[in-house]
Design a protein around this motif. Structure first.
Motif, PDB file in Angstrom:
ATOM      1  N   ARG A  97     -13.276  12.417  -0.439  1.00  0.00           N
ATOM      2  CA  ARG A  97     -13.704  12.951  -1.662  1.00  0.00           C
ATOM      3  C   ARG A  97     -14.302  11.869  -2.911  1.00  0.00           C
ATOM      4  O   ARG A  97     -14.830  12.573  -3.834  1.00  0.00           O
ATOM      5  CB  ARG A  97     -12.553  13.810  -2.421  1.00  0.00           C
ATOM      6  CG  ARG A  97     -11.740  14.974  -1.683  1.00  0.00           C
ATOM      7  CD  ARG A  97     -12.888  16.063  -1.291  1.00  0.00           C
ATOM      8  NE  ARG A  97     -13.777  16.319  -2.400  1.00  0.00           N
ATOM      9  CZ  ARG A  97     -14.984  17.205  -2.075  1.00  0.00           C
ATOM     10  NH1 ARG A  97     -15.274  17.568  -0.862  1.00  0.00           N
ATOM     11  NH2 ARG A  97     -15.654  17.749  -3.062  1.00  0.00           N
ATOM     12  N   ASN A  98     -14.005  10.767  -2.550  1.00  0.00           N
ATOM     13  CA  ASN A  98     -14.494   9.792  -3.466  1.00  0.00           C
ATOM     14  C   ASN A  98     -15.559   9.169  -2.820  1.00  0.00           C
ATOM     15  O   ASN A  98     -15.960   8.027  -3.302  1.00  0.00           O
ATOM     16  CB  ASN A  98     -13.439   8.556  -3.923  1.00  0.00           C
ATOM     17  CG  ASN A  98     -12.145   9.090  -4.209  1.00  0.00           C
ATOM     18  OD1 ASN A  98     -12.333  10.103  -5.274  1.00  0.00           O
ATOM     19  ND2 ASN A  98     -10.889   8.699  -4.157  1.00  0.00           N
ATOM     20  N   PHE A  99     -16.340   9.907  -2.319  1.00  0.00           N
ATOM     21  CA  PHE A  99     -17.565   9.305  -1.419  1.00  0.00           C
ATOM     22  C   PHE A  99     -18.519   8.777  -2.475  1.00  0.00           C
ATOM     23  O   PHE A  99     -19.658   7.916  -1.885  1.00  0.00           O
ATOM     24  CB  PHE A  99     -18.482  10.520  -0.791  1.00  0.00           C
ATOM     25  CG  PHE A  99     -18.785  11.817  -1.306  1.00  0.00           C
ATOM     26  CD1 PHE A  99     -20.043  11.838  -2.177  1.00  0.00           C
ATOM     27  CD2 PHE A  99     -17.968  12.824  -1.399  1.00  0.00           C
ATOM     28  CE1 PHE A  99     -20.377  12.909  -2.681  1.00  0.00           C
ATOM     29  CE2 PHE A  99     -18.418  14.122  -2.208  1.00  0.00           C
ATOM     30  CZ  PHE A  99     -19.732  14.157  -2.716  1.00  0.00           C
ATOM     31  N   GLN A 100     -18.640   9.367  -3.814  1.00  0.00           N
ATOM     32  CA  GLN A 100     -19.616   8.690  -4.626  1.00  0.00           C
ATOM     33  C   GLN A 100     -19.507   7.118  -4.972  1.00  0.00           C
ATOM     34  O   GLN A 100     -20.145   6.529  -5.526  1.00  0.00           O
ATOM     35  CB  GLN A 100     -19.689   9.351  -5.937  1.00  0.00           C
ATOM     36  CG  GLN A 100     -20.167  10.927  -6.064  1.00  0.00           C
ATOM     37  CD  GLN A 100     -20.019  11.616  -7.036  1.00  0.00           C
ATOM     38  OE1 GLN A 100     -19.212  11.259  -7.899  1.00  0.00           O
ATOM     39  NE2 GLN A 100     -20.779  12.586  -7.363  1.00  0.00           N
ATOM     40  N   TYR A 141     -25.222  16.868   0.670  1.00  0.00           N
ATOM     41  CA  TYR A 141     -25.486  16.541   1.969  1.00  0.00           C
ATOM     42  C   TYR A 141     -24.140  15.592   2.359  1.00  0.00           C
ATOM     43  O   TYR A 141     -23.651  15.990   3.486  1.00  0.00           O
ATOM     44  CB  TYR A 141     -26.509  15.502   1.728  1.00  0.00           C
ATOM     45  CG  TYR A 141     -26.665  14.649   3.101  1.00  0.00           C
ATOM     46  CD1 TYR A 141     -27.471  15.125   4.305  1.00  0.00           C
ATOM     47  CD2 TYR A 141     -26.377  13.349   3.298  1.00  0.00           C
ATOM     48  CE1 TYR A 141     -27.656  14.366   5.317  1.00  0.00           C
ATOM     49  CE2 TYR A 141     -26.428  12.430   4.543  1.00  0.00           C
ATOM     50  CZ  TYR A 141     -27.084  13.128   5.355  1.00  0.00           C
ATOM     51  OH  TYR A 141     -27.383  12.278   6.586  1.00  0.00           O
ATOM     52  N   PHE A 142     -23.499  15.085   1.437  1.00  0.00           N
ATOM     53  CA  PHE A 142     -22.360  14.216   1.902  1.00  0.00           C
ATOM     54  C   PHE A 142     -21.193  15.142   1.894  1.00  0.00           C
ATOM     55  O   PHE A 142     -20.369  14.897   2.833  1.00  0.00           O
ATOM     56  CB  PHE A 142     -21.766  13.178   0.756  1.00  0.00           C
ATOM     57  CG  PHE A 142     -22.760  11.838   1.094  1.00  0.00           C
ATOM     58  CD1 PHE A 142     -22.013  10.823   1.639  1.00  0.00           C
ATOM     59  CD2 PHE A 142     -24.150  11.771   0.864  1.00  0.00           C
ATOM     60  CE1 PHE A 142     -22.617   9.601   1.954  1.00  0.00           C
ATOM     61  CE2 PHE A 142     -24.544  10.651   0.937  1.00  0.00           C
ATOM     62  CZ  PHE A 142     -23.836   9.362   1.697  1.00  0.00           C
ATOM     63  N   GLU A 143     -21.065  16.425   1.113  1.00  0.00           N
ATOM     64  CA  GLU A 143     -20.007  17.358   1.179  1.00  0.00           C
ATOM     65  C   GLU A 143     -20.178  18.039   2.542  1.00  0.00           C
ATOM     66  O   GLU A 143     -19.148  18.455   3.015  1.00  0.00           O
ATOM     67  CB  GLU A 143     -20.154  18.259   0.041  1.00  0.00           C
ATOM     68  CG  GLU A 143     -19.741  17.539  -1.421  1.00  0.00           C
ATOM     69  CD  GLU A 143     -19.932  18.144  -2.513  1.00  0.00           C
ATOM     70  OE1 GLU A 143     -20.544  19.451  -2.431  1.00  0.00           O
ATOM     71  OE2 GLU A 143     -19.502  17.859  -3.693  1.00  0.00           O
ATOM     72  N   TYR A 144     -21.187  18.473   2.891  1.00  0.00           N
ATOM     73  CA  TYR A 144     -21.392  18.921   4.157  1.00  0.00           C
ATOM     74  C   TYR A 144     -20.885  18.494   5.235  1.00  0.00           C
ATOM     75  O   TYR A 144     -19.981  18.554   6.131  1.00  0.00           O
ATOM     76  CB  TYR A 144     -23.141  19.095   4.512  1.00  0.00           C
ATOM     77  CG  TYR A 144     -23.263  19.596   5.854  1.00  0.00           C
ATOM     78  CD1 TYR A 144     -23.242  21.281   6.027  1.00  0.00           C
ATOM     79  CD2 TYR A 144     -23.516  19.334   7.005  1.00  0.00           C
ATOM     80  CE1 TYR A 144     -23.603  21.698   7.046  1.00  0.00           C
ATOM     81  CE2 TYR A 144     -23.655  19.622   8.057  1.00  0.00           C
ATOM     82  CZ  TYR A 144     -23.854  21.125   8.101  1.00  0.00           C
ATOM     83  OH  TYR A 144     -24.256  21.727   9.428  1.00  0.00           O
ATOM     84  N   TYR A 145     -21.162  16.913   5.437  1.00  0.00           N
ATOM     85  CA  TYR A 145     -20.403  15.974   6.643  1.00  0.00           C
ATOM     86  C   TYR A 145     -19.006  15.818   6.355  1.00  0.00           C
ATOM     87  O   TYR A 145     -18.129  15.678   7.094  1.00  0.00           O
ATOM     88  CB  TYR A 145     -21.412  15.006   6.712  1.00  0.00           C
ATOM     89  CG  TYR A 145     -22.536  15.366   7.400  1.00  0.00           C
ATOM     90  CD1 TYR A 145     -22.585  15.803   8.608  1.00  0.00           C
ATOM     91  CD2 TYR A 145     -24.030  15.306   6.957  1.00  0.00           C
ATOM     92  CE1 TYR A 145     -23.745  16.342   9.314  1.00  0.00           C
ATOM     93  CE2 TYR A 145     -24.752  15.672   7.378  1.00  0.00           C
ATOM     94  CZ  TYR A 145     -24.940  16.216   8.575  1.00  0.00           C
ATOM     95  OH  TYR A 145     -26.003  16.647   9.482  1.00  0.00           O
ATOM     96  N   LEU A 146     -18.630  16.036   5.101  1.00  0.00           N
ATOM     97  CA  LEU A 146     -17.212  15.760   4.582  1.00  0.00           C
ATOM     98  C   LEU A 146     -16.364  17.002   5.078  1.00  0.00           C
ATOM     99  O   LEU A 146     -15.213  16.912   5.907  1.00  0.00           O
ATOM    100  CB  LEU A 146     -16.792  15.696   3.168  1.00  0.00           C
ATOM    101  CG  LEU A 146     -15.506  15.482   2.627  1.00  0.00           C
ATOM    102  CD1 LEU A 146     -14.969  13.919   3.407  1.00  0.00           C
ATOM    103  CD2 LEU A 146     -15.365  15.523   1.184  1.00  0.00           C
ATOM    104  N   ALA A 147     -16.855  18.196   5.025  1.00  0.00           N
ATOM    105  CA  ALA A 147     -16.404  19.367   5.724  1.00  0.00           C
ATOM    106  C   ALA A 147     -16.429  19.287   7.188  1.00  0.00           C
ATOM    107  O   ALA A 147     -15.368  19.740   7.889  1.00  0.00           O
ATOM    108  CB  ALA A 147     -17.313  20.733   5.370  1.00  0.00           C
TER     109      ALA A 147
END
Length: 295
Positions: A138-141, A175-181
């Motif tokens: 969740r800290n991908f930023q 985009y990052f949240e999609y792959y986090l899912a």
């Protein structure tokens, strides 16, 4: 050490950076996804054409047999599970073949020299993004790759990923949240065979714009090819799922054979005393029971 092989015909070449064939028209795409000719051809003298093509490609090089025909003919016989750590290389999506650029997934049988178009799985953009996401979650930023994309977007540039233009911070986050899912689902359920999924795959309904309709429509199990030495290499579909499997250390994943090198299959045919098509089926049946490399 594997014996150095000499292949007939012209060797494939790696395209120049950023060079791809023009995108097909909507009509061409529609015709490709309703391949009536290939559906019929998959049941008309397929075995004879398959066996003859293997022997010809082994002797002359080149490629043969549209991938769609093989898919319609073999269906689930091409599926088995494998330890993802056994797949360390990937075929490039686009290759230079006799001076022309084409997508590597057009044919099921191939007799060419793949050495120039193989690359480590770990060096792909998709793999690097997934490894970063698995680390930061969740800290991908805070991830370095995310930050590089964000800096480019802040300068007014557009980042192209997965055939989607990312030109705002919200799109980049999506985009990052999609792959986090995707990571979260695979961590919970493993990689589910595509036959058990709907078009949403393992990523739910959120951020569907991060993939085109055609990508969802064409999605299949993780693709692999069998090279001239009988090794599995990643091929076409499943880049992100393969990366998740490796990053999470999954022991087994479902894969689908999408291309076979004629040099290996002709040798397997002679070893087993079977026709090339029957040798492929027997080898894959053994792989389902005993794992790869098949005996």
């Amino acid at each position: 050490m594997t014996e150095q092989q000499i292949f007939p015909g012209q060797a494939y070449e790696k395209p120049s950076a950023g060079i791809h064939p023009p995108n097909p028209t909507l009509l061409r795409r529609a015709l490709d996804w309703v391949p009536l000719h290939d559906l019929m051809a998959a049941h008309v003298d397929f075995s004879g054409r398959f066996d003859r093509a293997v022997k010809r490609l082994d002797a002359e090089g080149g490629h043969a047999l549209p991938a769609a025909q093989a898919h319609f003919h073999f269906f689930d016989a091409l599926l088995f599970s494998v330890d993802p750590k056994a797949i360390t290389t990937r075929l490039l999506d686009y290759v230079v073949d006799n001076g022309h650029i084409r997508w590597i997934g057009t044919h099921f049988l191939d007799g060419g020299d793949w050495r120039a178009i193989l690359a480590p799985v770990s060096k792909s953009y998709s793999h690097a993004e997934i490894v970063e996401l698995c680390k930061y979650r969740r800290n991908f930023q805070e991830g370095p790759r995310y930050k590089r994309y964000a800096e480019r977007i802040a300068k007014g540039e557009t980042v192209h990923r997965n055939r989607i233009a990312l030109d705002t911070a919200d799109k980049l986050d999506g985009y990052f949240e999609y792959y986090l899912a995707l990571i979260s689902d695979i961590e919970k359920n493993g990689i589910v065979p595509h036959s058990d999924l709907g078009l949403r795959g393992q990523t739910g309904r959120r951020h569907r714009w991060t993939r085109t309709f055609w990508q969802d429509f064409a999605e299949r199990d993780i693709g692999v090819a069998i090279d001239a030495d009988g090794r599995l290499v990643r091929h076409t579909n499943g880049k992100h799922r393969m990366a998740v499997a490796l990053a999470l250390g999954l022991p087994r994943i479902p894969v689908e054979i999408r291309m076979v090198h004629a040099r290996w299959l002709q040798r397997q045919s002679e070893t087993l005393g079977l026709s090339p098509k029957d040798a492929l089926l027997a080898t894959l049946e053994d792989a389902r029971a005993n794992g790869w490399p098949a005996t």
